[in-house]
Design a protein around this motif. Sequence first.
Motif, PDB file in Angstrom:
ATOM      1  N   CYS A 136       1.049  -1.205  -0.061  1.00 47.25           N
ATOM      2  CA  CYS A 136       0.077  -0.053  -0.120  1.00 47.25           C
ATOM      3  C   CYS A 136       0.909   1.286   0.062  1.00 47.25           C
ATOM      4  N   GLU A 137       1.680   1.110   0.875  1.00 48.30           N
ATOM      5  CA  GLU A 137       2.752   2.547   0.860  1.00 48.30           C
ATOM      6  C   GLU A 137       3.832   2.476  -0.228  1.00 48.30           C
ATOM      7  N   ALA A 138       3.937   1.516  -1.021  1.00 49.58           N
ATOM      8  CA  ALA A 138       4.760   1.511  -2.172  1.00 49.58           C
ATOM      9  C   ALA A 138       3.717   2.246  -3.345  1.00 49.58           C
ATOM     10  N   CYS A 139       2.541   1.849  -3.367  1.00 49.05           N
ATOM     11  CA  CYS A 139       1.825   2.333  -4.423  1.00 49.05           C
ATOM     12  C   CYS A 139       1.538   3.940  -4.135  1.00 49.05           C
ATOM     13  N   HIS A 140       1.567   4.308  -2.901  1.00 42.46           N
ATOM     14  CA  HIS A 140       1.183   5.619  -2.527  1.00 42.46           C
ATOM     15  C   HIS A 140       2.481   6.417  -2.839  1.00 42.46           C
ATOM     16  N   GLN A 141       3.581   5.778  -2.715  1.00 40.30           N
ATOM     17  CA  GLN A 141       4.861   6.453  -3.002  1.00 40.30           C
ATOM     18  C   GLN A 141       5.245   6.726  -4.596  1.00 40.30           C
ATOM     19  N   ALA A 142       4.760   5.572  -5.333  1.00 42.96           N
ATOM     20  CA  ALA A 142       4.866   5.747  -6.747  1.00 42.96           C
ATOM     21  C   ALA A 142       3.830   6.525  -7.309  1.00 42.96           C
ATOM     22  N   HIS A 143       2.714   6.731  -6.682  1.00 39.40           N
ATOM     23  CA  HIS A 143       1.773   7.645  -7.182  1.00 39.40           C
ATOM     24  C   HIS A 143       1.159   8.700  -5.903  1.00 39.40           C
ATOM     25  N   PRO A 144       2.203   9.665  -5.424  1.00 37.84           N
ATOM     26  CA  PRO A 144       1.623  10.442  -4.542  1.00 37.84           C
ATOM     27  C   PRO A 144       0.516  11.177  -4.728  1.00 37.84           C
ATOM     28  N   LYS A 145      -0.063  11.668  -5.861  1.00 38.74           N
ATOM     29  CA  LYS A 145      -0.954  12.629  -6.349  1.00 38.74           C
ATOM     30  C   LYS A 145      -2.371  11.867  -6.598  1.00 38.74           C
ATOM     31  N   ASN A 146      -2.183  10.473  -6.632  1.00 40.36           N
ATOM     32  CA  ASN A 146      -3.433   9.673  -6.685  1.00 40.36           C
ATOM     33  C   ASN A 146      -4.364   9.144  -5.431  1.00 40.36           C
ATOM     34  N   HIS A 147      -5.363   8.547  -5.283  1.00 43.47           N
ATOM     35  CA  HIS A 147      -6.254   8.001  -4.390  1.00 43.47           C
ATOM     36  C   HIS A 147      -5.616   6.691  -4.509  1.00 43.47           C
ATOM     37  N   VAL A 148      -5.408   6.005  -3.275  1.00 46.56           N
ATOM     38  CA  VAL A 148      -5.154   4.561  -3.228  1.00 46.56           C
ATOM     39  C   VAL A 148      -6.107   3.850  -2.495  1.00 46.56           C
ATOM     40  N   ARG A 149      -6.456   2.799  -3.038  1.00 46.95           N
ATOM     41  CA  ARG A 149      -7.814   2.121  -2.207  1.00 46.95           C
ATOM     42  C   ARG A 149      -7.421   0.518  -2.101  1.00 46.95           C
ATOM     43  N   LEU A 150      -7.814  -0.070  -0.946  1.00 48.18           N
ATOM     44  CA  LEU A 150      -7.577  -1.337  -0.516  1.00 48.18           C
ATOM     45  C   LEU A 150      -8.899  -2.076  -0.808  1.00 48.18           C
ATOM     46  N   LEU A 151      -8.836  -3.051  -1.350  1.00 45.93           N
ATOM     47  CA  LEU A 151      -9.930  -3.999  -1.446  1.00 45.93           C
ATOM     48  C   LEU A 151      -9.589  -5.338  -0.791  1.00 45.93           C
TER      49      LEU A 151
END
Length: 118
Positions: A82-97
């Motif tokens: 989750c953190e890696a996705c957020h770091q790679a795309h800091p301007k995007n919303h990140v959701r967990l399913l």
Amino acid sequence: MSDMQDYKSSLGNADSRKFETFSYLPSMDADQIRTQIEFIVSKGWNPSIEHTEPANASGSYWYMWKLPMFGETDVDAILAECEACHQAHPKNHVRLLGLDNYAQCAGASMVIYRGETV
């Protein structure tokens, strides 16, 4: 029903948009996110991570971050992705399913990082 709250949201104001049940609550802290991941794992659901630009968040298409984490039970590994996705795309919303194999649907879905809005 006078104590019902009206959530003022609009397409013109990206900060006001609501996505899932948890988006009507204050943002989750790290411990609350961990608790939700523990719940997903306890149900035997497969964690999956998605992201999208805030302007496109109301659409049904979100970008998949890698493949779903089939059979993953390590909460720390899920948090790290989750953190890696957020770091790679800091301007995007990140959701967990939490993907339920039996019902073939998402048993849980929550935005855990909100991206920047303009």
